[in-house]
Design a protein around this motif. Structure first.
Motif, PDB file in Angstrom:
ATOM      1  N   THR A   1     -77.446 -13.392  67.078  1.00 38.61           N
ATOM      2  CA  THR A   1     -78.142 -13.129  66.030  1.00 38.61           C
ATOM      3  C   THR A   1     -76.930 -11.286  66.169  1.00 38.61           C
ATOM      4  O   THR A   1     -76.165 -11.146  65.204  1.00 38.61           O
ATOM      5  N   LEU A   2     -77.148 -11.048  67.106  1.00 41.82           N
ATOM      6  CA  LEU A   2     -76.619  -9.854  67.017  1.00 41.82           C
ATOM      7  C   LEU A   2     -74.679  -9.704  66.775  1.00 41.82           C
ATOM      8  O   LEU A   2     -74.202  -9.128  66.158  1.00 41.82           O
ATOM      9  N   LEU A   3     -74.589 -10.792  67.917  1.00 44.13           N
ATOM     10  CA  LEU A   3     -73.055 -11.351  67.622  1.00 44.13           C
ATOM     11  C   LEU A   3     -72.162 -11.580  66.516  1.00 44.13           C
ATOM     12  O   LEU A   3     -71.584 -11.256  66.231  1.00 44.13           O
ATOM     13  N   ARG A   4     -73.150 -12.643  66.121  1.00 45.52           N
ATOM     14  CA  ARG A   4     -72.369 -12.851  64.558  1.00 45.52           C
ATOM     15  C   ARG A   4     -72.838 -12.130  63.700  1.00 45.52           C
ATOM     16  O   ARG A   4     -71.423 -11.978  62.845  1.00 45.52           O
TER      17      ARG A   4
ATOM     18  N   GLU B   1     -71.365 -20.711  70.004  1.00 45.23           N
ATOM     19  CA  GLU B   1     -70.680 -20.994  69.251  1.00 45.23           C
ATOM     20  C   GLU B   1     -71.315 -20.331  67.522  1.00 45.23           C
ATOM     21  O   GLU B   1     -71.977 -20.157  67.967  1.00 45.23           O
ATOM     22  N   GLY B   2     -69.912 -19.607  66.863  1.00 43.21           N
ATOM     23  CA  GLY B   2     -70.726 -18.511  65.912  1.00 43.21           C
ATOM     24  C   GLY B   2     -70.795 -17.088  66.031  1.00 43.21           C
ATOM     25  O   GLY B   2     -70.206 -16.469  65.557  1.00 43.21           O
TER      26      GLY B   2
END
Length: 193
Positions: free
Chosen positions: A130-133, A158-159
């Motif tokens: 979530t943090l990376l996206r 992925e994402g």
């Protein structure tokens, strides 16, 4: 993480067996005085923790009973505010626990705007995705272990958005673990670094 990016269940065989993961505890052969010193240095200054539910449960079952003031890791974790991103945790007896309400990304954006110590994330694979996206990662402290596992949850799944990072520091343990710190340096798609 491993050379092939796996971060699942580094500490013990039963830590996270989801997806039939059979390699739990893969970091244990690499534990040594050097790695202990690295962890102590990373946790010797004030910090708060941002954790996903699974990692929080693992930490909460161990760290409250390991609060030696002479141990910078245990005392740091116990002193830290523990922000937990979870839709299923409603209360906790562990001192300093704060359960994030609503959308995790929105709550974390608000946390980052406040004054306070740095926010560290340990483990918490789903939360890291979530943090990376959402482009909420300012710095990465990677420990890259010299092995491949082929399967398991990966740090950069992925994402993950494209992003540039600048190497701040690196060193290698006697057993071949690369410890590297990177700061966010720009946006690959816009060419701004």
């Amino acid at each position: 993480m491993t050379l092939d990016g796996v971060m699942q269940a580094p500490g013990s065989p039963n830590e996270d067996t989801s997806g039939d993961f059979k390699y739990g505890g893969w970091t244990v052969p690499y534990d040594d005085e050097f790695m202990g010193k690295v962890m102590s240095e990373q946790m010797a200054h004030p910090f708060d923790l941002l954790l996903g539910r699974k990692t929080y449960d693992i930490f909460a079952s161990y760290w409250p009973d390991h609060n030696d003031p002479k141990d910078p890791v245990g005392s740091g974790i116990n002193k830290a505010a523990k922000y937990v991103a979870s839709h299923s945790l409603f209360k906790s007896d562990w001192s300093g626990t704060v359960i994030l309400q609503g959308d995790a990304a929105d709550a974390i954006k608000k946390l980052k705007q406040q004054d306070g110590p740095e926010l560290q994330v340990h483990g918490s694979g789903n939360l890291i995705q979530t943090l990376l996206r959402q482009d909420l990662v300012d710095e990465l402290w990677l420990k890259i272990f010299p092995l491949t596992l082929g399967s398991g949850k990966r740090l950069f799944a992925e994402g993950t958005i494209s992003a540039a990072f600048r190497l701040i520091e690196s060193k290698t343990s006697p057993k071949g673990v690369i410890i590297a710190s990177y700061k966010r340096a720009g946006n690959v798609t816009t060419g701004v670094f």
